[in-house]
Design an enzyme around this catalytic site. Structure first.
Site, mmCIF file in Angstrom:
data_model
loop_
_atom_site.group_PDB
_atom_site.id
_atom_site.type_symbol
_atom_site.label_atom_id
_atom_site.label_comp_id
_atom_site.label_asym_id
_atom_site.label_seq_id
_atom_site.Cartn_x
_atom_site.Cartn_y
_atom_site.Cartn_z
ATOM 1 N N GLN A 1 57.927 31.442 77.208
ATOM 2 C CA GLN A 1 59.284 31.197 76.722
ATOM 3 C C GLN A 1 59.455 29.776 76.220
ATOM 4 O OE1 GLN A 1 61.768 33.177 76.123
ATOM 5 N NE2 GLN A 1 60.645 34.943 76.879
ATOM 6 N N ASP B 1 53.316 29.381 83.037
ATOM 7 C CA ASP B 1 53.642 30.397 82.040
ATOM 8 C C ASP B 1 54.596 29.744 81.039
ATOM 9 O OD1 ASP B 1 54.906 32.360 80.570
ATOM 10 O OD2 ASP B 1 55.455 33.602 82.300
ATOM 11 N N CYS C 1 61.629 42.436 82.604
ATOM 12 C CA CYS C 1 60.343 42.228 83.277
ATOM 13 C C CYS C 1 60.466 41.177 84.383
ATOM 14 C CB CYS C 1 59.249 41.827 82.304
ATOM 15 S SG CYS C 1 58.914 43.075 81.067
ATOM 16 N N HIS D 1 58.517 35.989 85.475
ATOM 17 C CA HIS D 1 58.297 37.214 84.710
ATOM 18 C C HIS D 1 57.160 37.972 85.414
ATOM 19 C CE1 HIS D 1 56.847 39.594 81.250
ATOM 20 N NE2 HIS D 1 57.991 39.317 80.646
ATOM 21 N N LYS E 1 55.922 35.130 70.192
ATOM 22 C CA LYS E 1 57.271 34.626 70.471
ATOM 23 C C LYS E 1 57.576 33.361 69.666
ATOM 24 C CE LYS E 1 57.377 36.202 75.296
ATOM 25 N NZ LYS E 1 58.190 37.412 75.304
#
Lengths: 407, 146
Positions: free
Chosen positions: A203, A200, A365, A123, A226
């Site tokens: 998600q 990261d 993104c 991303h 999220k």
């Protein structure tokens, strides 16, 4: 035990809302999730009965606010398997967490001629900060390729991680492909080369159980919004010994021990990295989201989403869509990016919206990944705890309608 | 007042130009060529113009994108061909104002373009409809003809 989706949907007031006169079908949780009443109520209760600034007042109310804020930190630590709450820094979200690492640990440790390894599926939030750092210090950026199935080419790690590599930046789960990456293998390779790994988990955190010790990662960032929590909150896990030696991020109140006219000393970790009044209520809300997810059980969340993505992929393919990413659902989260030959993703999203269906269309993104896939944009349906197979059927029905218009 | 449903908008206006775009392809020779994209969605367009004195002598476009962006660009090339640069620029400004809801637009000036007004109801798609027009205005500016 599995998720009782019908009953948990009642926790989400938004599903009483209609869109264009149709029931809301929300298939964009990879972008941002909806919020259960428990999270919203917790924030309201905090504002109404416990609110004051944290770590400042000597009065009881401030103590209560501080206890709520630090309780949320403990929840965020537990949620990713971190043993010590001090290894959690509250941020505004994943993007700020990654940028914090860039401006503190990485700026102090990455020099001209060093290499930063990212992947082709990152991303922008785990790519652009590293581009900026590379430009700033004269380091170079390398990109671990993605294969045709949407998996990282970890067979090439020996070639891509060298003695010059200082940072390996990778997402635990791709927001486009749904791929769950073998982060432990990347961590081992990074450490063997003397590099640090920055993950990261924006998600992954909402959808799969995470244990930072099992993954053996140095930094891991995730976002509240999220995972059923409010916007404006996120958590960065960092290994304590690294956090101790890192320079501060923002300067200001709260992050200092003692201030002199021309210099200052720093507060203990993690407060050293939390200058100014933080997003207190949002952090408390994030803690409530953790508790809500713990109540469901992250194993159950994952099991539900496996069923959803398995069903989603098969129905989308039956409808003639090309679905991107791995077909093996044991390494795939609840994300299905797809294209129909006949209908551009933006047209599709507009037409589906008329049916009350929220999907994402665009580059998500992840423009470099779009180029690897050879498409300017994709449509994306993403699933969470409140989604049902019926909603996938509705999606496929609406796609048929869109195809009919373009036929 | 045009009040098309989404289905009518697509079926009666957009899809005709999307399936059979007018003036699509490179224009050679040309006096100005300008490429622009919509960073939000990745739609791309390149507009080519060959001037004939003060007029738009020939115009063509290349691009990849959704049906609204491509159909709007196709309609644009049909409409501005032969207009003076000044009139074409004014028309583009009118379309922009119409999409912003600031102007109704004269049906006799707009002709077919009046149907683009249907897009106003879908605010996120207005950028799609304006991609070609904005690129044309910039191309005029770049050519120094405006």
């Amino acid at each position: 035990m599995s998720l009782d989706v019908e009953s948990l949907r009642k926790d989400f007031p938004i599903f009483e809302t209609q869109v264009h006169g149709k029931p809301l079908i929300y298939l964009d949780s990879a972008s941002s999730s909806q919020k259960p009443r428990q999270v919203v109520d917790r924030m309201v209760r905090f504002y109404e009965t416990e609110y004051a600034n944290v770590h400042r007042g000597v009065y009881d109310l401030s103590e209560r606010a501080t206890a709520a804020y630090e309780g949320a930190r403990a929840a965020c630590a537990r949620f990713v398997g971190a043993r010590d709450p001090r290894s959690i820094i509250f941020t505004r979200g994943t993007t700020e967490g990654i940028n914090l690492v860039r401006f503190t640990w990485a700026r102090a440790n990455v020099k001209a001629g060093d290499e930063i390894l990212v992947t082709e599926m990152e991303h922008h939030s785990n790519l652009v900060p590293w581009q900026l750092l590379a430009q700033e210090v004269g380091a170079s950026l390398r990109h671990l390729p993605v294969d045709d199935e949407g998996l990282l080419r970890i067979d090439l790690l020996d070639e891509y991680i060298t003695e010059r590599t200082k940072v390996v930046a990778v997402s635990l789960m791709s927001n486009v492909l749904g791929t769950i990456n073998p982060v432990r293998a990347l961590a081992d390779a990074a450490h063997a080369a003397g590099a640090r790994i920055v993950v990261d988990a924006a998600q992954a955190a909402p959808h799969i159980p995470i244990d930072v010790n099992e993954l053996d990662v140095d930094f891991l960032a995730y976002s509240s919004h999220k995972m059923l929590g409010p916007t404006g909150a996120g958590a960065l896990y960092g290994r304590l010994d690294l956090l101790e030696e890192m320079p501060p991020f923002h300067g200001g109140g709260e992050m200092i021990r003692e201030v002199f006219p021309d210099h200052s000393t720093w507060a203990e970790v993690p407060h050293k990295f939390e200058a100014g009044t933080p997003n207190i209520a949002q952090a408390v809300g994030m803690g409530a989201a953790v508790e809500y997810l713990e109540g469901l059980g992250m194993g159950n969340v994952r099991a539900h989403e496996k069923e959803m993505v398995d069903y989603g992929i098969s129905k989308l393919e039956e409808a003639g869509a090309k679905v991107y990413g791995p077909k093996d659902i044991s390494i795939r989260g609840g994300v299905a990016s797809f294209n129909l030959d006949e209908v551009h993703p933006h047209d599709m999203a507009t037409i589906l919206d008329q049916e009350g269906l929220c999907i994402r269309a665009g580059h998500h993104c992840a423009q470099p990944l779009m180029r690897v896939l050879g498409v300017p944009a994709t449509a994306r349906a993403s699933f969470y705890v409140y989604n049902t197979p019926d909603e996938i059927d509705a999606l496929v029905g609406a796609l048929d309608k869109a195809k009919g218009w373009f036929a | 007042m045009v009040c098309l449903s989404l289905e009518e908008l697509y079926k009666e206006v957009i899809l005709d130009h999307y399936r059979a775009p007018r003036n699509k392809g490179q224009l050679d020779p040309h006096d100005v060529a300008l490429e622009r994209n919509n960073p939000l969605c990745g739609d791309e367009i390149e507009v080519f113009v060959k001037f004939d004195g003060e007029n738009v002598g020939a115009i063509a476009f290349e691009g990849k994108g959704c049906s609204i962006s491509m159909a709007s660009a196709s309609m644009m090339t049909e409409k501005v061909q032969g207009l003076t640069v000044k009139d074409a620029g004014e028309l583009a400004e009118t379309i922009k104002k119409m999409m912003a809801g600031e102007e109704e637009g004269e049906p006799e000036v707009l002709g077919d373009l009046v149907s683009l007004k249907g897009v106003v109801k879908y605010p996120v798609r207005i950028k799609c409809a304006l991609l070609g027009w904005n690129t044309l205005l910039e191309a005029f500016e770049e050519s120094g003809k405006n």
